[in-house]
Design an enzyme around this catalytic site. Structure first.
Site, short mmCIF file in Angstrom:
data_model
loop_
_atom_site.label_atom_id
_atom_site.label_comp_id
_atom_site.label_asym_id
_atom_site.label_seq_id
_atom_site.Cartn_x
_atom_site.Cartn_y
_atom_site.Cartn_z
N ASP A 41 0.87 -1.17 0.00
CA ASP A 41 0.00 0.00 0.00
C ASP A 41 0.92 1.24 0.00
O ASP A 41 2.15 1.14 0.17
CB ASP A 41 -0.96 -0.01 1.21
CG ASP A 41 -2.20 0.83 0.92
OD1 ASP A 41 -2.15 1.73 0.05
OD2 ASP A 41 -3.24 0.61 1.56
C1 NOJ Z 1 -4.13 3.77 0.08
C2 NOJ Z 1 -5.28 2.83 0.21
O1 NOJ Z 1 -5.20 2.15 1.43
C3 NOJ Z 1 -5.36 1.80 -0.90
O2 NOJ Z 1 -6.57 1.10 -0.77
C4 NOJ Z 1 -5.25 2.45 -2.24
O3 NOJ Z 1 -5.39 1.49 -3.26
C5 NOJ Z 1 -3.92 3.14 -2.30
N1 NOJ Z 1 -3.85 4.17 -1.26
C6 NOJ Z 1 -3.65 3.78 -3.66
O4 NOJ Z 1 -4.43 4.90 -3.83
#
Ligand code: NOJ
Length: 764
Positions: free
Chosen positions: A298
């Protein structure tokens, strides 16, 4: 008698097919550094091996590390420079096909090896055409329709040059305080597994090499939905057995359905952040499950292991992530800065990086990017908001609406209803009805309930007075006007709930009452002597017991998307007979959380007859006799998992099984009567639950094991038959999946609480 868990032989251990299994020789252009592409592939029939190996041989270590580096469109010049040098493998969030083709041409034409980029985006519940939020989609209990919606999202997103979405989110959540409950399929692992797999199939299509297919990403691996106290990013404390039996199951189902990528989660579980969790990612996901796809972190999660206090610095965090076999570093740049040094210092073996690069190149190969790196810039005009997409969005929104209350058959509105007073901050809020994570959906395409009501009943018959401008508004300014105008109205429709920004990532709440003066609005409306129909549009379950009591009818619509208005109005007038069922338990009060239907039994379960707070006299002495597991003040939930009413009335009876005893490789054939005792045709989501009465681990009091949407004409009766393989009745004990012999109860009903029951035995 059952044998103890220790002596049990594993009766069933799931087997997996690696996603990229087949190696067929490819034609490689050895005369130049550029790569020639020759053959089609898919996740199901991957033949990339020799092709990928031949590229790998040509790559420098910097270029290899570059493939592991994910950058953002907003990185601008740095992104371009890195693309030119082969120092970036994927990019996030380019939504204009021209922009994508421009950066892709730098990667393909100007870099030494010409390896194409993948463009990734959070396409969570639609790209342009917005479907209900996933929690709303889950209310449909309709995997086929959810798959179709994901297919449409893929068609629209790929038209913009996006070939990878960070979806589905298959995190189980039992906590509506957590804003991200909106993004998942609720509290049940079987439902989340079924719907998560459906989304994967929809995104990825029949073959990843189809230019309208996009790689799916099951996230967030793992346990993120259990964040302590519902506060986003918080720690989790999930035991290994609970992890496997609850939180990992939907991921496992996605892997079974060849999900192309998996994202590690932000949380530390029992002290170990997922991105550095070698046991979770390497041992369980890769070695046990045989997953050979890409694992991405993430956002900035490698660096955040330093904040967690798990790593001293980005260098040691990099080492942890590489050792966990995490392939792509999303936005932390830690891999770029540290891998080379860690290899030089002998702490990382270059073969670990080679393996990660191979997985990434295989994905690019499967997507057909080596062959067709560019997107067709003319596609958006036909793909975005295509009429068939809009129609599907309405269908899914209709199936997602849950009827919670309908006293005196207030709904559907009959022909006697001529004039309607429409109020509340969500009646005409085109952006808010789209829900969280809609970076690309345009609010001007939303049809609001107000617009749809005016269309249905005529502008002159709709009296509109919002009273509150937005959900948090505390100034009930138009109340006097509402009171005045209500005398002309036959019914009052109140649209309350939450603005989109109140749920989703980092938007957790400690109080789940309606925000602002919305509760006061409903209370005032209830005193006007007219039927009040409350429609809640929200990103999570809310504690609305009072508002329900004050309303004649209540519809719950988790942010319904572009076509929310027509879907709600079709339901209000009865063209759509509601069939939605809740994918999460609705608590009465926040203090009951976590509250979920599939809990274990205590040694002292409540039977509902215990003394309540008001029954206890002052000065009552303490006793240790007869104590049970319950709250003195709030015992029941507001609505149980699986609950949802219909304009039809359904009756279940006569649950029979084909046998009393089954072997593990049998299927249980269960039959029951389902009767529509009303004059209205309808669809019922029939739900089957089991309970493993005693086992090597205490098992939930009920577990959803099967469901089907069944259509019944007015006053129609069907003998329904389901077949349930006995090998679905097991649970995980350590790394073994076990179907334990012994007694099981089996339940069928229209929700998790109200079921008919039978029993059977599983034999060795
Ligand atoms: C953080 C989020 O937790 C995740 O779900 C998302 O895909 C990513 N950012 C990318 O934007």
């Amino acid at each position: 008698m059952k044998t103890s868990a220790k002596t049990l032989a594993p009766l069933l251990i799931l087997m997996f097919t690696p996603a990229f299994a087949q190696d067929v020789p490819q034609k490689i252009d050895n005369t130049s550094c550029k790569i020639a592409f020759s053959c089609e592939t898919s996740v199901y029939d991957d033949s990339s091996g020799p092709f990928v190996d031949s590229i790998l041989k040509k790559m420098t270590l910097d270029e290899k590390i570059g493939q592991l580096n994910q950058m953002h469109w907003e990185d601008g010049t740095l992104l371009e420079e890195n693309a030119r040098k082969g120092l970036v493998g994927s990019v996030m969030s380019i939504t204009n096909p021209k922009d994508f083709n421009k950066i892709q041409s730098i990667a393909v034409e100007e870099s030494r090896l010409g390896i194409p980029l993948i463009n990734a985006r959070d396409v969570i519940h639609g790209f342009k055409t917005i479907f209900p939020i996933p929690l709303g989609q889950a209310c449909s209990f309709d995997p086929d329709l959810i798959e179709e919606a994901a297919r449409i999202s893929a068609i629209e997103a790929s038209a913009a040059g996006i070939r990878w979405t960070f979806s589905p989110m298959v995190d189980i959540s039992q906590d509506p305080r957590w804003g991200r409950i909106a993004e998942g399929f609720g509290e049940d692992p079987y439902l989340a597994s079924t719907l998560g797999a459906a989304m994967v199939k929809g995104y990825q299509g029949k073959s990843l090499s189809d230019p309208t297919s996009i790689a799916a990403c099951a996230k967030h691996f793992a346990g993120y939905g259990a964040s302590e106290s519902g506060k986003d990013y918080n720690s989790t404390f999930i035991s290994p057995n609970r992890l496997r039996n609850l939180y990992l199951r939907p991921f496992h189902a996605c892997v079974d359905n060849e999900v192309a990528t998996i994202m590690t989660s932000f949380n530390d579980n029992d002290g170990i952040p997922s991105t550095g969790n070698e046991w979770l990612v390497k041992e369980v996901l890769r070695d046990e499950w045989g997953y050979n796809g890409v694992v991405v972190t993430d956002w900035n999660a490698i660096n955040e292991m330093v904040n967690h206090g798990y790593c001293e610095d980005a260098r040691s965090a990099t080492l942890k992530a590489v050792n966990a076999s995490v392939d792509i570093d999303m936005m932390s740049r830690a891999y770029m800065a540290n891998i080379k040094h860690l290899i030089a210092d002998g702490l990382i073996n270059e073969s670990q990086i080679d393996n990660a690069v191979k997985r990434i190149l295989r994905l690019k190969y499967s997507l057909g990017l080596f062959k067709s790196p560019y997107c067709d810039e003319t596609l958006p005009s036909t793909a975005f908001y295509a009429p068939s997409h809009i129609q599907k969005a309405q269908e899914l929104a209709e199936e997602s609406i849950v009827l919670l209350k309908n006293d005196f058959h207030t709904l559907p509105l009959g022909p006697e209803v001529k004039k309607i007073l429409v109020t509340g901050p969500l009646a005409d809020a085109p952006y808010e009805q789209l829900g969280t994570w809609i970076f690309d959906g345009d609010a001007q395409h939303s049809i609001t309930p107000l617009a749809a009501l005016r269309d249905e009943f005529g502008v002159e018959n709709i009296i509109y007075e919002p009273c509150l401008e937005y959900s948090r508004d505390t100034k009930l300014e138009g109340l006097n006007r509402v009171k005045e105008k209500s005398s002309d109205a036959d019914v009052i429709l109140a649209f309350v709930g939450e603005e989109s920004i109140l749920s989703g990532e980092a938007h957790s709440l400690a109080s789940l009452f309606l925000q602002g003066a919305q509760s006061q609005l409903i209370k005032e409306l209830s005193q006007l002597g007219k039927p009040v129909i409350t429609v809640v549009i929200a990103g999570r379950p809310l504690t609305i017991a009072n508002e329900i009591a004050q309303s004649s009818a209540v519809l719950y619509s988790f942010a319904p998307g572009t076509m929310g208005g027509p879907a709600i109005v079709n339901t209000i007038v009865g063209r759509n007979n509601p069939s939605g069922k809740l994918p999460v338990t609705f608590p009465m009060t926040v203090g009951q959380i976590p509250m979920y239907y599939n809990h274990n039994n205590t040694g002292r379960p409540s039977d509902g007859t215990e003394l309540r707070i008001d029954d206890i006299s002052v000065g009552t002495p303490q006793t240790s006799l007869g104590n049970k597991s319950y709250y003195l003040d709030y015992q029941k939930c507001l609505y149980p998992f699986g609950f949802g009413m219909s304009y039809s009335d359904f009756k279940y009876s006569d649950l029979c099984l084909d046998k009393n005893e089954y072997q593990v490789n049998d299927s249980i054939i269960l039959t029951f009567n389902l009767e529509n005792t009303s004059d209205v045709p309808g669809i019922e989501v029939a739900q089957v639950y089991i309970r493993d009465i005693h086992a090597g681990l205490t098992r939930p009091v009920k577990e959803l094991i099967h469901f089907e949407r069944i259509a019944l004409e007015a006053n129609d009766k069907k003998r329904v038959s389901f077949s349930i393989p006995v090998d679905k009745l097991g649970y995980w004990l350590g790394n073994k999946y076990i179907v334990e012999p012994g007694k099981f109860d089996i339940f069928v009903g229209g929700n998790s609480d109200d079921c008919i029951k039978n029993s059977f035995n599983v034999l060795y």
